[in-house]
Design a protein around this motif. Structure first.
Motif, PDB file in Angstrom:
ATOM      1  N   ARG A 154     -10.864 -52.528  -7.022  1.00 24.24           N
ATOM      2  CA  ARG A 154     -12.223 -52.994  -7.304  1.00 24.24           C
ATOM      3  C   ARG A 154     -12.624 -52.685  -8.746  1.00 24.24           C
ATOM      4  N   GLU A 155     -12.231 -51.498  -9.190  1.00 23.30           N
ATOM      5  CA  GLU A 155     -12.552 -51.115 -10.562  1.00 23.30           C
ATOM      6  C   GLU A 155     -11.871 -52.040 -11.559  1.00 23.30           C
ATOM      7  N   VAL A 156     -10.590 -52.321 -11.319  1.00 20.01           N
ATOM      8  CA  VAL A 156      -9.838 -53.212 -12.208  1.00 20.01           C
ATOM      9  C   VAL A 156     -10.463 -54.603 -12.225  1.00 20.01           C
ATOM     10  N   ALA A 157     -10.867 -55.095 -11.035  1.00 18.03           N
ATOM     11  CA  ALA A 157     -11.474 -56.417 -10.951  1.00 18.03           C
ATOM     12  C   ALA A 157     -12.770 -56.482 -11.753  1.00 18.03           C
ATOM     13  N   LYS A 158     -13.627 -55.472 -11.600  1.00 13.31           N
ATOM     14  CA  LYS A 158     -14.896 -55.448 -12.336  1.00 13.31           C
ATOM     15  C   LYS A 158     -14.649 -55.295 -13.839  1.00 13.31           C
ATOM     16  N   PHE A 159     -13.691 -54.430 -14.187  1.00 11.47           N
ATOM     17  CA  PHE A 159     -13.348 -54.250 -15.594  1.00 11.47           C
ATOM     18  C   PHE A 159     -12.866 -55.577 -16.171  1.00 11.47           C
ATOM     19  N   GLY A 160     -12.078 -56.302 -15.374  1.00  9.99           N
ATOM     20  CA  GLY A 160     -11.545 -57.586 -15.829  1.00  9.99           C
ATOM     21  C   GLY A 160     -12.628 -58.624 -16.045  1.00  9.99           C
ATOM     22  N   VAL A 161     -13.623 -58.649 -15.162  1.00  6.30           N
ATOM     23  CA  VAL A 161     -14.724 -59.611 -15.314  1.00  6.30           C
ATOM     24  C   VAL A 161     -15.489 -59.344 -16.605  1.00  6.30           C
ATOM     25  N   VAL A 162     -15.851 -58.080 -16.825  1.00  5.81           N
ATOM     26  CA  VAL A 162     -16.573 -57.723 -18.055  1.00  5.81           C
ATOM     27  C   VAL A 162     -15.699 -58.014 -19.275  1.00  5.81           C
ATOM     28  N   GLY A 163     -14.412 -57.672 -19.162  1.00  9.24           N
ATOM     29  CA  GLY A 163     -13.502 -57.935 -20.266  1.00  9.24           C
ATOM     30  C   GLY A 163     -13.365 -59.423 -20.561  1.00  9.24           C
ATOM     31  N   PHE A 220     -17.482 -43.909 -26.339  1.00  5.92           N
ATOM     32  CA  PHE A 220     -17.260 -45.347 -26.166  1.00  5.92           C
ATOM     33  C   PHE A 220     -17.011 -46.018 -27.515  1.00  5.92           C
ATOM     34  N   LEU A 221     -17.843 -45.692 -28.493  1.00  7.31           N
ATOM     35  CA  LEU A 221     -17.666 -46.279 -29.818  1.00  7.31           C
ATOM     36  C   LEU A 221     -16.360 -45.822 -30.458  1.00  7.31           C
ATOM     37  N   LEU A 222     -16.011 -44.541 -30.263  1.00 10.43           N
ATOM     38  CA  LEU A 222     -14.767 -44.015 -30.829  1.00 10.43           C
ATOM     39  C   LEU A 222     -13.551 -44.749 -30.276  1.00 10.43           C
ATOM     40  N   PHE A 223     -13.462 -44.829 -28.945  1.00  8.27           N
ATOM     41  CA  PHE A 223     -12.310 -45.494 -28.344  1.00  8.27           C
ATOM     42  C   PHE A 223     -12.346 -47.003 -28.588  1.00  8.27           C
ATOM     43  N   SER A 224     -13.544 -47.558 -28.708  1.00 11.49           N
ATOM     44  CA  SER A 224     -13.650 -48.984 -29.010  1.00 11.49           C
ATOM     45  C   SER A 224     -13.127 -49.267 -30.420  1.00 11.49           C
ATOM     46  N   VAL A 225     -13.404 -48.350 -31.349  1.00  5.12           N
ATOM     47  CA  VAL A 225     -12.888 -48.511 -32.709  1.00  5.12           C
ATOM     48  C   VAL A 225     -11.370 -48.463 -32.706  1.00  5.12           C
ATOM     49  N   VAL A 226     -10.799 -47.523 -31.935  1.00  5.29           N
ATOM     50  CA  VAL A 226      -9.339 -47.451 -31.835  1.00  5.29           C
ATOM     51  C   VAL A 226      -8.793 -48.760 -31.266  1.00  5.29           C
ATOM     52  N   GLY A 227      -9.455 -49.276 -30.214  1.00  3.98           N
ATOM     53  CA  GLY A 227      -9.034 -50.558 -29.650  1.00  3.98           C
ATOM     54  C   GLY A 227      -9.157 -51.680 -30.657  1.00  3.98           C
ATOM     55  N   ALA A 228     -10.228 -51.645 -31.460  1.00  2.00           N
ATOM     56  CA  ALA A 228     -10.416 -52.677 -32.482  1.00  2.00           C
ATOM     57  C   ALA A 228      -9.317 -52.606 -33.543  1.00  2.00           C
ATOM     58  N   VAL A 229      -8.894 -51.388 -33.886  1.00  2.00           N
ATOM     59  CA  VAL A 229      -7.811 -51.220 -34.861  1.00  2.00           C
ATOM     60  C   VAL A 229      -6.514 -51.813 -34.300  1.00  2.00           C
ATOM     61  N   ILE A 230      -6.244 -51.554 -33.010  1.00  2.00           N
ATOM     62  CA  ILE A 230      -5.051 -52.121 -32.380  1.00  2.00           C
ATOM     63  C   ILE A 230      -5.114 -53.642 -32.397  1.00  2.00           C
ATOM     64  N   ILE A 271      -5.726 -63.177 -29.239  1.00  2.00           N
ATOM     65  CA  ILE A 271      -5.662 -62.921 -27.797  1.00  2.00           C
ATOM     66  C   ILE A 271      -4.603 -61.876 -27.471  1.00  2.00           C
ATOM     67  N   VAL A 272      -3.447 -61.935 -28.151  1.00  3.67           N
ATOM     68  CA  VAL A 272      -2.397 -60.930 -27.932  1.00  3.67           C
ATOM     69  C   VAL A 272      -2.928 -59.538 -28.279  1.00  3.67           C
ATOM     70  N   GLY A 273      -3.613 -59.428 -29.396  1.00  2.56           N
ATOM     71  CA  GLY A 273      -4.178 -58.143 -29.795  1.00  2.56           C
ATOM     72  C   GLY A 273      -5.213 -57.638 -28.809  1.00  2.56           C
ATOM     73  N   ILE A 274      -6.047 -58.559 -28.304  1.00  3.34           N
ATOM     74  CA  ILE A 274      -7.049 -58.184 -27.305  1.00  3.34           C
ATOM     75  C   ILE A 274      -6.371 -57.662 -26.048  1.00  3.34           C
ATOM     76  N   GLY A 275      -5.289 -58.307 -25.627  1.00  2.85           N
ATOM     77  CA  GLY A 275      -4.580 -57.877 -24.416  1.00  2.85           C
ATOM     78  C   GLY A 275      -4.036 -56.461 -24.551  1.00  2.85           C
ATOM     79  N   ILE A 276      -3.415 -56.167 -25.673  1.00  4.70           N
ATOM     80  CA  ILE A 276      -2.865 -54.821 -25.883  1.00  4.70           C
ATOM     81  C   ILE A 276      -3.989 -53.791 -25.962  1.00  4.70           C
ATOM     82  N   ALA A 277      -5.059 -54.122 -26.689  1.00  6.51           N
ATOM     83  CA  ALA A 277      -6.177 -53.199 -26.839  1.00  6.51           C
ATOM     84  C   ALA A 277      -6.885 -52.957 -25.513  1.00  6.51           C
ATOM     85  N   THR A 278      -6.916 -53.979 -24.647  1.00  6.17           N
ATOM     86  CA  THR A 278      -7.595 -53.847 -23.361  1.00  6.17           C
ATOM     87  C   THR A 278      -6.930 -52.793 -22.481  1.00  6.17           C
TER      88      THR A 278
END
Length: 203
Positions: free
Chosen positions: A16-25, A86-96, A121-128
């Motif tokens: 359920r968590e993965v599904a909700k995370f996926g919808v928001v993502g 959240f902002l810290l890890f989001s920045v790391v994800g943005a760098v990836i 899209i490839v970068g978003i997938g890895i960062a996700t």
């Protein structure tokens, strides 16, 4: 509850968590791609810089979705700490994410609109994948054992607290599953006791 039953509960909650995370993502992905293409098409901002700006807009949208839907049943006591992490890890994800686009654009010269979208899209997938692990582990933490959310804030996916009655399902006991949350179990003994007390009255 058996060990197999406990594992089933954990897997169900994780699904359920993965599904909700996926919808928001997915919503964040649409925002990210839409803003990127608008900037690429109608502004003179360089490709990678425009992609980074679009990522920041998507991050803000994602926080609202994660905090108030996906993880609304998680600890809400440290909003400053939560937002900072959240902002810290989001920045790391943005760098990836941006690193993949940067490598494709400046390392290999793949900078056509189609190629930019593909590597975006490839970068978003890895960062996700990184974001999912970091958000659930460090940002939106599970409530400590024995603590519950204020009335009216509990998610429908979260079982009631230990000892709380469930209609037609008995009571709830903690079996140490699914992050220490309570699991409903039948209570036939209580129903039998009620019937036993009612029988003398009829006589």
């Amino acid at each position: 509850m058996s060990e197999r039953g406990a594992l089933r509960v954990r897997l169900d909650l994780l699904a359920r968590e993965v599904a909700k995370f996926g919808v928001v993502g997915a919503v964040g992905l649409v925002v990210n791609i839409a803003v990127s293409n608008l900037l690429w098409r109608y502004t003179d901002i360089p490709t990678v810089r425009a992609g980074l700006l679009a990522t920041l807009v998507a991050i803000l949208c994602n926080y609202v979705g994660f905090r108030y839907w996906t993880y609304r049943d998680r600890d809400k006591t440290g909003r400053t700490r939560e937002l900072t992490l959240f902002l810290l890890f989001s920045v790391v994800g943005a760098v990836i994410e941006t690193g993949v686009l940067y490598a494709a654009t400046y390392g290999f010269g793949w900078d056509t609109p189609v190629q930019s979208n593909v590597f975006k899209i490839v970068g978003i997938g890895i960062a996700t994948l990184f974001r999912f692990w970091s958000y659930r582990t460090w940002v939106f933490r599970a409530l400590p054992d024995g603590e519950t959310l204020p009335a009216g804030e509990a998610s429908a996916d979260v079982p009631p607290a230990d000892g709380e009655a469930l209609p037609d399902k008995g009571v709830v006991t903690t079996e140490g599953v699914a992050q220490g949350r309570a699991v409903p179990v039948p209570a036939p003994a209580q129903a039998a006791a009620v019937r036993a007390e009612a029988d003398p009255a009829r006589r």
